[in-house]
Design a protein around this motif. Structure first.
Motif, short mmCIF file in Angstrom:
data_model
loop_
_atom_site.label_atom_id
_atom_site.label_comp_id
_atom_site.label_asym_id
_atom_site.label_seq_id
_atom_site.Cartn_x
_atom_site.Cartn_y
_atom_site.Cartn_z
N LEU A 1 0.86 -1.17 0.00
CA LEU A 1 0.00 0.00 0.00
C LEU A 1 0.90 1.23 0.00
CD1 LEU A 1 -2.92 0.99 0.05
CD2 LEU A 1 -2.88 0.80 2.54
N ALA A 2 0.73 2.08 -0.99
CA ALA A 2 1.54 3.28 -1.11
C ALA A 2 0.83 4.46 -0.47
CB ALA A 2 1.84 3.59 -2.58
N LEU A 3 1.57 5.24 0.30
CA LEU A 3 1.11 6.50 0.85
C LEU A 3 1.83 7.58 0.07
CD1 LEU A 3 0.99 4.24 3.10
CD2 LEU A 3 0.87 6.13 4.69
N GLU A 4 1.08 8.49 -0.53
CA GLU A 4 1.68 9.45 -1.45
C GLU A 4 1.30 10.89 -1.13
OE1 GLU A 4 1.87 6.70 -5.41
OE2 GLU A 4 -0.08 7.59 -4.92
N TRP A 5 2.27 11.76 -1.32
CA TRP A 5 2.08 13.20 -1.19
C TRP A 5 2.55 13.83 -2.49
CZ3 TRP A 5 3.79 9.96 2.53
CH2 TRP A 5 3.17 10.00 3.78
N SER B 1 5.94 3.03 0.52
CA SER B 1 5.25 1.76 0.29
C SER B 1 5.45 0.83 1.48
CB SER B 1 5.77 1.09 -0.98
OG SER B 1 5.46 1.86 -2.11
N ILE B 2 4.33 0.36 2.00
CA ILE B 2 4.35 -0.54 3.15
C ILE B 2 3.73 -1.86 2.72
CG2 ILE B 2 3.48 -0.90 5.49
CD1 ILE B 2 3.54 2.18 5.81
N GLY B 3 4.45 -2.95 2.99
CA GLY B 3 3.97 -4.26 2.59
C GLY B 3 4.07 -5.27 3.70
N GLY C 1 5.64 -8.24 5.98
CA GLY C 1 6.98 -8.32 6.56
C GLY C 1 7.42 -7.01 7.17
N ASN C 2 8.71 -6.79 7.14
CA ASN C 2 9.28 -5.64 7.85
C ASN C 2 9.87 -4.58 6.94
OD1 ASN C 2 8.69 -6.62 10.43
ND2 ASN C 2 10.42 -8.04 10.28
N ARG C 3 9.53 -4.57 5.66
CA ARG C 3 10.16 -3.66 4.72
C ARG C 3 9.27 -2.45 4.42
NH1 ARG C 3 10.51 -3.52 -1.20
NH2 ARG C 3 8.75 -4.93 -1.07
N VAL C 4 9.87 -1.28 4.45
CA VAL C 4 9.21 -0.03 4.03
C VAL C 4 10.13 0.61 3.00
CG1 VAL C 4 8.43 2.25 4.76
CG2 VAL C 4 8.13 0.29 6.29
N SER C 5 9.58 0.90 1.83
CA SER C 5 10.36 1.54 0.77
C SER C 5 9.83 2.95 0.55
CB SER C 5 10.24 0.75 -0.54
OG SER C 5 10.67 -0.56 -0.36
N TYR C 6 10.73 3.85 0.17
CA TYR C 6 10.31 5.21 -0.11
C TYR C 6 11.09 5.77 -1.29
CZ TYR C 6 14.50 6.47 2.51
OH TYR C 6 15.79 6.58 2.95
#
Length: 122
Positions: free
Chosen positions: A55-59, A70-72, A74-79
């Protein structure tokens, strides 16, 4: 689109007709928790599903700036962020060690002078 609408529309498998993975309740909860824990004065993000189940959070800034978190599973957050001066930043963090402070400056830079366009937290 609101977070709840995204979840209800895109929690099913193949929501896009091309085999997209549904947004899980865990991913939804982590993304919503991140969004509501942002410091006051920052706008709520737009929520967008991604075909891999993240799920992407966008500004978006009216100056051409954009940041996506982007939060998916497991434990990974990408930006990733891009700014009008062609500066770009991106990375991947561990969700447990991920803090709002890590990206707050990028979000502020994106929405700088753009408060009228976004819903600002009181």
């Amino acid at each position: 689109m609101s977070a709840t609408a995204v979840y209800h529309e895109w929690h099913v498998e193949n929501w896009d007709g091309y085999g997209a993975k549904g947004i899980s309740a865990d991913v939804f909860a982590k993304a919503l928790n991140y969004a509501v824990s942002l410091p006051h004065g920052l706008p709520m993000p737009e929520f967008s599903p991604e075909p891999d189940g993240e799920l992407a959070l966008e500004w978006f800034g009216n100056n051409g700036s954009t940041i996506s978190v982007s939060i998916g599973e497991g434990n990974r957050v990408s930006y990733s962020a891009i700014f009008p001066d062609d500066n770009c930043v991106n990375g991947t963090e561990n969700y447990q060690s991920f803090t709002n402070q890590m990206l707050e400056s990028y979000i502020r830079r994106t929405i700088e002078n753009d408060a009228h366009r976004n819903r600002i937290r009181p």
